[in-house]
Scaffold this motif. Structure first.
Motif, PDB file in Angstrom:
ATOM      1  N   SER A 323      17.403 -36.269  -4.511  1.00  0.00           N
ATOM      2  CA  SER A 323      17.533 -35.419  -5.706  1.00  0.00           C
ATOM      3  C   SER A 323      17.783 -36.265  -6.949  1.00  0.00           C
ATOM      4  O   SER A 323      17.164 -36.032  -8.009  1.00  0.00           O
ATOM      5  N   LEU A 324      18.673 -37.230  -6.841  1.00  0.00           N
ATOM      6  CA  LEU A 324      18.953 -38.100  -7.984  1.00  0.00           C
ATOM      7  C   LEU A 324      17.741 -38.928  -8.368  1.00  0.00           C
ATOM      8  O   LEU A 324      17.417 -39.077  -9.563  1.00  0.00           O
ATOM      9  N   PHE A 325      17.040 -39.470  -7.376  1.00  0.00           N
ATOM     10  CA  PHE A 325      15.868 -40.299  -7.670  1.00  0.00           C
ATOM     11  C   PHE A 325      14.757 -39.471  -8.308  1.00  0.00           C
ATOM     12  O   PHE A 325      14.071 -39.944  -9.227  1.00  0.00           O
ATOM     13  N   ILE A 326      14.555 -38.243  -7.839  1.00  0.00           N
ATOM     14  CA  ILE A 326      13.529 -37.387  -8.439  1.00  0.00           C
ATOM     15  C   ILE A 326      13.873 -37.105  -9.897  1.00  0.00           C
ATOM     16  O   ILE A 326      12.996 -37.140 -10.780  1.00  0.00           O
ATOM     17  N   LEU A 327      15.145 -36.842 -10.156  1.00  0.00           N
ATOM     18  CA  LEU A 327      15.563 -36.557 -11.534  1.00  0.00           C
ATOM     19  C   LEU A 327      15.380 -37.777 -12.429  1.00  0.00           C
ATOM     20  O   LEU A 327      14.845 -37.674 -13.546  1.00  0.00           O
ATOM     21  N   LEU A 328      15.782 -38.944 -11.932  1.00  0.00           N
ATOM     22  CA  LEU A 328      15.727 -40.152 -12.754  1.00  0.00           C
ATOM     23  C   LEU A 328      14.305 -40.688 -12.919  1.00  0.00           C
ATOM     24  O   LEU A 328      13.956 -41.254 -13.969  1.00  0.00           O
ATOM     25  N   LEU A 329      13.478 -40.524 -11.888  1.00  0.00           N
ATOM     26  CA  LEU A 329      12.146 -41.137 -11.898  1.00  0.00           C
ATOM     27  C   LEU A 329      11.041 -40.157 -12.285  1.00  0.00           C
ATOM     28  O   LEU A 329       9.866 -40.536 -12.257  1.00  0.00           O
ATOM     29  N   SER A 330      11.393 -38.943 -12.647  1.00  0.00           N
ATOM     30  CA  SER A 330      10.360 -37.963 -13.017  1.00  0.00           C
ATOM     31  C   SER A 330       9.497 -38.433 -14.192  1.00  0.00           C
ATOM     32  O   SER A 330       8.267 -38.239 -14.156  1.00  0.00           O
ATOM     33  N   PRO A 331      10.042 -39.086 -15.244  1.00  0.00           N
ATOM     34  CA  PRO A 331       9.154 -39.591 -16.306  1.00  0.00           C
ATOM     35  C   PRO A 331       8.171 -40.643 -15.784  1.00  0.00           C
ATOM     36  O   PRO A 331       6.996 -40.660 -16.186  1.00  0.00           O
TER      37      PRO A 331
END
Length: 509
Positions: A323-331
């Motif tokens: 969840s954290l990686f998806i949020l941080l790496l979405s751009p």
């Protein structure tokens, strides 16, 4: 049998029940005047001690300054005069450092290699803060909560970072041939070869193997590039000759318990490290428990547990982490999707059937990095390079990869959508890489154990050599991970994955 020749090894015949006084005196004289053991581990541990002390003092000093800035200068203790926070933090600093020492976080046997050192730093820090909480509770002291909410995690992160930086410094020195243990392996030839191969194939062990001692005499045989420097009778003389400071003892039927005891005495007199390597390999430290019984150092090996609370803990780490990686790496994923769309014809995403835990198939999602009909060409390419019968379908210099796809694969950006596979529970952040049904069909009974856990986005063999490893080595590392899983190991692999992505050596599978 005389395993140690008194003329060469300064030790007694193994058939004697007493050690001759002359030999003993001569051995003590040698220990005092010919000490060869490398003391770099002790010096290295002292440097860690000074660094730990500096970090603890700095962290708690900043905490006190923050409390003073907030108007809190003294700590109330029931039944005592108010105590200055500087005094309280000085006491706590001593407790913290003592806790790190009690858990042997700076033991010369664990520093510089593996994850045990990091685990002990965490245990020592937690123990120190728990001790502070317990003392504050019984004294009914008004201890600021910010100390535990800020100082504890910040101090722990700084301690772990300092250990990691010191380890990078050590690796750099070892790459130039310094800070290494000159090591001799003693035992049966096949076991000596296996131990030497394992050590040489693993970086950062700190052991430089300078020779082997077996039943063969010097010059009679060579073990896979390892020189035989002597037989059992001339063991001590051979170790003296190469100036070894470490001896690894593999099992050898030709050496009796008395012979081993005399050899151990000779090594103790020379302050040479004495290490016993059991025949069972690929077992991590937490599963090994030594227990002396009737004078025998019995080693108990616990069987791996893959279910229950451990599996729930791993799933919780996967949910939070993905969840954290998806949020941080979405751009980043949006930019990659745009590049794939504009660079070549075909869909943005590519889904391929892979085999997950217990043999269940699932669709693994990736950013498309190949031409649209890439799967149709795979069998022909594998047959051309002669690897169609190996369960590691990797094409060398793959012509199907697009120009943008090569960049994505180099930095593993094409695998970012697998975070959604992790969130859905089909994959894990760390684990054996998922393989195609055709690859799994080639598994033998040993390789089937890869399917005991969920496949991972990254794994132990990806950070230990990536696609340069053979199938046998990759399988060995996967099985080691499965049978020795721990949260600390997952965190260590993820950190090494970031390093491999930033400084890539090869494309991932």
């Amino acid at each position: 049998m005389s395993a140690i020749n008194p003329e060469h090894g300064r030790s007694a015949h193994v058939g004697s029940s007493r050690r001759p006084r002359a030999a003993h005196t001569q051995g003590l004289f040698l220990a005092a005047n010919d000490v060869r053991r490398s003391f770099w581990t002790r010096r290295y541990a002292r440097r860690l001690m000074f660094t730990d002390a500096a970090i603890v003092v700095l962290t708690l000093s900043v905490a006190v300054l923050a409390l003073r800035a907030g108007g809190t200068r003294r700590m109330d203790v029931i039944g005592f005069e108010p105590v200055s926070y500087w005094v309280a933090m000085a006491v706590f600093a001593v407790v913290w450092l003592l806790a790190l020492n009690v858990v042997d976080s700076r033991s010369e046997h664990v520093v510089g290699h593996g994850i045990v050192e990091y685990g002990r730093v965490v245990s020592g820090t937690v123990a120190g803060f728990l001790a502070a909480v317990a003392v504050a509770f019984f004294l009914k002291a008004d201890l600021s909560r910010s100390l535990f909410l800020i100082a504890a995690p910040v101090g722990l992160l700084l301690l772990l970072a300092s250990r990691w930086l010191w380890r990078q410094w050590l690796r750099k020195r070892q790459s130039f041939g310094a800070y290494l243990h000159r090591t001799v392996i003693i035992g049966e030839p096949s076991k000596v070869e296996h131990i030497a191969s394992m050590i040489r194939s693993t970086g950062g062990t700190g052991y430089e193997i300078v020779g082997a001692i077996t039943k063969w005499a010097q010059g009679e045989h060579e073990l896979d590039g390892l020189e035989v420097i002597g037989d059992y009778r001339r063991a001590v003389a051979a170790i003296d000759q190469v100036q070894a400071d470490t001896v690894i003892m593999a099992s050898a039927d030709d050496l009796s318990p008395k012979a081993l005891r005399h050899l151990g005495w000779a090594m103790a007199e020379r302050d040479v490290q004495w290490i016993v390597a059991p025949a069972m390999t690929d077992v991590a430290g937490p599963r090994i428990h030594a227990r002396p019984v009737a004078g025998l150092p019995l080693v108990h090996v616990a069987f791996p547990t893959l279910d229950g609370p451990r599996r729930l803990m791993k799933r919780a780490m996967d949910i939070v982490g993905s969840s954290l990686f998806i949020l941080l790496l979405s751009p980043v994923m949006l930019v990659v999707a745009l590049l794939v769309r504009l660079s070549s014809k075909g869909p943005i995403f590519y889904s391929q059937e892979r085999i997950g835990r217990s043999g269940a198939p699932f669709g693994m999602i990736k950013f498309r990095s190949m031409i649209p009909d890439a799967d149709a060409q795979l069998a022909t390419l594998l047959q051309q390079q002669g690897t169609s019968d190996t369960p590691l379908f990797k094409v060398t210099d793959d012509p199907r990869i697009t120009p943008v796809g090569r960049v994505l694969r180099k930095y593993s950006l094409d695998e970012l959508p697998q975070l959604f596979n992790v969130l859905r529970g089909e994959m894990s952040l760390v684990g054996p890489r998922p393989q195609r049904p055709a690859e799994v069909a080639l598994y033998d009974d040993i390789a089937q154990r890869r399917l005991l856990v969920k496949p991972g986005m990254s794994g132990l063999w990806q950070v230990s050599g990536r696609s340069a490893l053979s199938w046998e080595d990759a399988l060995r590392l996967d099985l080691y991970y499965i049978e020795n899983w721990s949260p600390a190991q997952d965190i260590a692999i993820l950190l090494r994955t970031f390093k491999a992505v930033v400084m890539p050596e090869d494309t991932a599978h």
